[in-house]
Structures are given as C-alpha cells and as structure tokens.
Write a protein that holds these residues in place. Structure first.
Motif, PDB file in Angstrom:
ATOM      1  N   ASP A 162      18.019 -62.379  44.473  1.00 39.24           N
ATOM      2  CA  ASP A 162      18.752 -63.240  43.491  1.00 39.24           C
ATOM      3  C   ASP A 162      19.079 -62.443  42.027  1.00 39.24           C
ATOM      4  OD1 ASP A 162      19.328 -65.861  44.923  1.00 39.24           O
ATOM      5  OD2 ASP A 162      17.335 -65.629  45.192  1.00 39.24           O
ATOM      6  N   PHE A 163      17.852 -61.811  41.748  1.00 37.62           N
ATOM      7  CA  PHE A 163      17.935 -61.077  40.484  1.00 37.62           C
ATOM      8  C   PHE A 163      17.135 -59.772  40.695  1.00 37.62           C
ATOM      9  CE2 PHE A 163      17.707 -65.480  39.288  1.00 37.62           C
ATOM     10  CZ  PHE A 163      18.685 -65.806  38.661  1.00 37.62           C
ATOM     11  N   THR A 164      17.681 -58.525  40.158  1.00 32.67           N
ATOM     12  CA  THR A 164      17.173 -57.211  40.120  1.00 32.67           C
ATOM     13  C   THR A 164      16.871 -56.818  38.749  1.00 32.67           C
ATOM     14  OG1 THR A 164      18.085 -56.771  42.208  1.00 32.67           O
ATOM     15  CG2 THR A 164      17.403 -54.917  40.914  1.00 32.67           C
ATOM     16  N   ILE A 165      15.635 -56.302  38.474  1.00 35.35           N
ATOM     17  CA  ILE A 165      15.270 -55.855  37.294  1.00 35.35           C
ATOM     18  C   ILE A 165      14.604 -54.410  37.248  1.00 35.35           C
ATOM     19  CG2 ILE A 165      13.897 -56.139  35.116  1.00 35.35           C
ATOM     20  CD1 ILE A 165      13.608 -59.135  35.766  1.00 35.35           C
ATOM     21  N   LYS A 166      15.351 -53.643  36.513  1.00 40.41           N
ATOM     22  CA  LYS A 166      14.863 -52.111  36.368  1.00 40.41           C
ATOM     23  C   LYS A 166      14.048 -52.008  35.170  1.00 40.41           C
ATOM     24  CE  LYS A 166      18.085 -50.963  39.279  1.00 40.41           C
ATOM     25  NZ  LYS A 166      18.005 -50.266  40.558  1.00 40.41           N
ATOM     26  N   ASN A 167      12.544 -51.690  35.696  1.00 41.00           N
ATOM     27  CA  ASN A 167      11.646 -51.619  34.587  1.00 41.00           C
ATOM     28  C   ASN A 167      11.416 -50.005  34.399  1.00 41.00           C
ATOM     29  OD1 ASN A 167       9.532 -51.763  32.984  1.00 41.00           O
ATOM     30  ND2 ASN A 167       7.911 -52.227  34.500  1.00 41.00           N
ATOM     31  N   ASN A 168      12.261 -49.391  33.774  1.00 38.27           N
ATOM     32  CA  ASN A 168      12.056 -47.890  33.335  1.00 38.27           C
ATOM     33  C   ASN A 168      11.790 -47.659  31.935  1.00 38.27           C
ATOM     34  OD1 ASN A 168      12.527 -47.364  36.181  1.00 38.27           O
ATOM     35  ND2 ASN A 168      14.704 -47.737  35.788  1.00 38.27           N
ATOM     36  N   GLY A 169      11.820 -48.460  31.029  1.00 35.50           N
ATOM     37  CA  GLY A 169      11.568 -48.375  29.817  1.00 35.50           C
ATOM     38  C   GLY A 169      10.459 -48.685  29.100  1.00 35.50           C
ATOM     39  N   THR A 170      10.244 -49.409  27.871  1.00 33.39           N
ATOM     40  CA  THR A 170       9.130 -49.949  27.581  1.00 33.39           C
ATOM     41  C   THR A 170       8.925 -51.390  27.876  1.00 33.39           C
ATOM     42  OG1 THR A 170      10.360 -50.827  25.401  1.00 33.39           O
ATOM     43  CG2 THR A 170       9.547 -48.505  25.099  1.00 33.39           C
ATOM     44  N   ILE A 171       7.560 -51.711  27.539  1.00 29.96           N
ATOM     45  CA  ILE A 171       7.366 -53.200  28.026  1.00 29.96           C
ATOM     46  C   ILE A 171       8.226 -54.044  27.052  1.00 29.96           C
ATOM     47  CG2 ILE A 171       5.519 -54.987  27.751  1.00 29.96           C
ATOM     48  CD1 ILE A 171       3.248 -52.946  28.278  1.00 29.96           C
ATOM     49  N   ASN A 172       8.521 -53.679  26.078  1.00 27.79           N
ATOM     50  CA  ASN A 172       9.435 -54.713  25.221  1.00 27.79           C
ATOM     51  C   ASN A 172      10.948 -54.591  25.922  1.00 27.79           C
ATOM     52  OD1 ASN A 172       7.760 -55.401  23.242  1.00 27.79           O
ATOM     53  ND2 ASN A 172       8.079 -53.928  21.788  1.00 27.79           N
ATOM     54  N   ASP A 173      11.288 -53.748  26.406  1.00 23.88           N
ATOM     55  CA  ASP A 173      12.688 -53.731  27.024  1.00 23.88           C
ATOM     56  C   ASP A 173      12.501 -54.238  28.420  1.00 23.88           C
ATOM     57  OD1 ASP A 173      13.651 -51.991  25.482  1.00 23.88           O
ATOM     58  OD2 ASP A 173      12.829 -50.141  26.452  1.00 23.88           O
ATOM     59  N   PHE A 174      11.423 -54.348  29.067  1.00 29.96           N
ATOM     60  CA  PHE A 174      11.130 -55.167  30.402  1.00 29.96           C
ATOM     61  C   PHE A 174      11.101 -56.638  30.119  1.00 29.96           C
ATOM     62  CE2 PHE A 174       7.904 -56.154  33.869  1.00 29.96           C
ATOM     63  CZ  PHE A 174       8.953 -56.125  34.823  1.00 29.96           C
ATOM     64  N   ILE A 175      10.397 -57.034  28.818  1.00 27.11           N
ATOM     65  CA  ILE A 175      10.184 -58.561  28.578  1.00 27.11           C
ATOM     66  C   ILE A 175      11.625 -58.894  28.101  1.00 27.11           C
ATOM     67  CG2 ILE A 175       9.378 -59.934  26.700  1.00 27.11           C
ATOM     68  CD1 ILE A 175       7.410 -59.122  28.840  1.00 27.11           C
ATOM     69  N   LYS A 176      12.556 -58.089  27.333  1.00 26.96           N
ATOM     70  CA  LYS A 176      14.085 -58.536  27.276  1.00 26.96           C
ATOM     71  C   LYS A 176      14.688 -58.871  28.437  1.00 26.96           C
ATOM     72  CE  LYS A 176      14.208 -56.484  22.593  1.00 26.96           C
ATOM     73  NZ  LYS A 176      14.899 -55.144  21.828  1.00 26.96           N
ATOM     74  N   GLN A 177      14.615 -57.973  29.400  1.00 28.26           N
ATOM     75  CA  GLN A 177      15.303 -58.231  30.793  1.00 28.26           C
ATOM     76  C   GLN A 177      14.678 -59.572  31.450  1.00 28.26           C
ATOM     77  OE1 GLN A 177      16.463 -54.878  33.329  1.00 28.26           O
ATOM     78  NE2 GLN A 177      14.732 -53.916  31.973  1.00 28.26           N
ATOM     79  N   LEU A 178      13.545 -59.662  31.376  1.00 23.11           N
ATOM     80  CA  LEU A 178      12.665 -60.931  31.861  1.00 23.11           C
ATOM     81  C   LEU A 178      13.449 -62.333  31.352  1.00 23.11           C
ATOM     82  CD1 LEU A 178       9.240 -59.711  32.319  1.00 23.11           C
ATOM     83  CD2 LEU A 178      10.683 -60.477  34.059  1.00 23.11           C
ATOM     84  N   GLN A 179      13.460 -62.153  29.864  1.00 24.84           N
ATOM     85  CA  GLN A 179      14.051 -63.208  29.230  1.00 24.84           C
ATOM     86  C   GLN A 179      15.619 -63.600  29.625  1.00 24.84           C
ATOM     87  OE1 GLN A 179      13.289 -61.471  25.151  1.00 24.84           O
ATOM     88  NE2 GLN A 179      11.391 -62.844  24.873  1.00 24.84           N
ATOM     89  N   LYS A 180      16.301 -62.733  29.852  1.00 25.78           N
ATOM     90  CA  LYS A 180      17.530 -62.813  30.250  1.00 25.78           C
ATOM     91  C   LYS A 180      17.465 -63.584  31.730  1.00 25.78           C
ATOM     92  CE  LYS A 180      19.727 -58.835  27.886  1.00 25.78           C
ATOM     93  NZ  LYS A 180      20.389 -57.391  28.178  1.00 25.78           N
ATOM     94  N   VAL A 181      16.493 -63.101  32.616  1.00 27.68           N
ATOM     95  CA  VAL A 181      16.692 -63.636  33.704  1.00 27.68           C
ATOM     96  C   VAL A 181      16.071 -65.111  33.647  1.00 27.68           C
ATOM     97  CG1 VAL A 181      15.404 -63.757  36.055  1.00 27.68           C
ATOM     98  CG2 VAL A 181      16.301 -61.840  35.269  1.00 27.68           C
ATOM     99  N   GLU A 182      15.091 -65.427  32.647  1.00 29.75           N
ATOM    100  CA  GLU A 182      14.661 -66.923  32.554  1.00 29.75           C
ATOM    101  C   GLU A 182      15.740 -67.946  32.193  1.00 29.75           C
ATOM    102  OE1 GLU A 182      11.570 -68.949  29.472  1.00 29.75           O
ATOM    103  OE2 GLU A 182      12.489 -66.966  28.860  1.00 29.75           O
TER     104      GLU A 182
END
Length: 202
Positions: free
Chosen positions: A172-192
């Motif tokens: 349902d959702f694909t997240i690319k975790n290639n940057g900083t932890i903050n970048d990753f968290i922002k993507q998780l927030q969008k999915v949330e």
C-alpha cells in the motif's frame, strides 16, 4: 486517529525498527515478530520438535538449542529452512493472532514488524502494508554498524533475502529511506496522514 492493523516489511538495514518506533511513539501497539520467534526458541515444545525433525544436530551439550548453527544451516540449505518454518511459523502465527485479539479493543493502531509477513501469510491479518526500501550501500553500512560484521557477510545476507523475502505484492505504501533520519521521519508522517483513511477489517 488511525484505526487498524498495519504491517511493516523490508530487507535488513532499511529502517524497519525506526519506523515501528515512530508509530509506537504515536501510541501504536507494536508486535516485533523477531522477538516472538526468539521466545519460541525458549519453549520446550520447540526443542522437542527440532529433535524429532533433525535429531540432536542442533542441540548443544548443555541441552540448549544451537541457534547459531541452526541459523547457518537454514541460511545455506533451503530444505532445512522449510522444515524450520514448519516448526516455528504455526506457533508464531498463533502468538501474533492472540496478541492482536488481546489488544485490538484497547489499541487504535497495531503495527506488525515482520520481514516475512507475506512468506508466513501474516499479511492476512493486516489492513495495510508499508514497504521500506533503501539503496544497497545504505543497507550495507547500517547492517555493518548494527551487527558488527564485514561487507561480505552483509552482502551474503542481503543476497539471500532477495531470493527469499516476498516484498512485491499487495503493497500500500513504499518509503525510500536513503537520506537522514529526519528525512525518513517526514516520509513516515506523510504515510501516517494517509493512514487516517484506512478502513479496518472486520
């Protein structure tokens, strides 16, 4: 408020634990399937089943299970892996199902952290699936730091996972975790935010 059950999958080193911690900090109840499996290895029934299937091949002199040898053999020999799955997965599934039943009425969101979600058919228990991906060099560096292993060991692990893990169906959702932890968290927030619209299974 998010209501439902989500599964988080991905290869080693992509950031599954960071993702589950993100949702846990938001109030979700998290089922770490790796911890469930570790518990299963402590059960007398598991040792008995291993002896029935393999004899004393994976039993130490002190009568404990030689998990390191078992992990090595299962890694390189698919027939041993399949037999091990037949021993571990039924109990694993039962524990996860019972955990969901106990907490479904008390928790608005339940997260299942499980790389083998589809392999073990635990996807049947979830409403949505989040796949986390990362570039190969990022995964290698993270695993080396986490497990204190060398490049060849990490590459062997990732190569085996690519052959084995089912990660390409019903995502349902694909997240690319290639940057900083903050970048990753922002993507998780969008999915949330998108998860706010999920409709839980009956």
């Amino acid at each position: 408020m998010i209501i439902g059950i989500i599964g988080i999958i991905g290869e080693a080193g992509v950031g599954k634990t960071t993702a589950t911690n993100f949702f846990q900090n938001k109030g979700a109840y998290v089922i770490f399937v790796d911890k469930v499996v570790k518990h299963i290895y402590t059960l007398k029934e598991t040792k008995k089943a291993l002896i029935n299937e393999f004899g004393n091949t994976f039993i130490n002199n002190d009568k404990t299970i030689n998990k390191e040898k078992l992990r090595y053999e299962a890694f390189y020999y698919p027939n041993i892996l399949r037999k091990l799955e037949n021993i571990i997965w039924p109990t694993m599934t039962k524990i996860v199902e019972d955990d969901i039943i106990r907490n479904k009425g008390q928790q608005s969101l339940i997260v299942i952290d499980c790389a083998v979600l589809f392999n073990a058919k635990l996807n049947l228990l979830v409403d949505k699936v989040i796949l986390i991906e990362a570039e190969e060099d990022k995964k290698i560096q993270r695993i080396k730091i986490r497990d204190n292993v060398n490049d060849l060991q990490v590459i062997a692990l990732l190569s085996q996972q690519k052959k084995y893990l089912i990660l390409n169906k019903d995502i349902d959702f694909t997240i690319k975790n290639n940057g900083t932890i903050n970048d990753f968290i922002k993507q998780l927030q969008k999915v949330e935010k998108k998860l706010l619209t999920i409709k839980p299974k009956d």
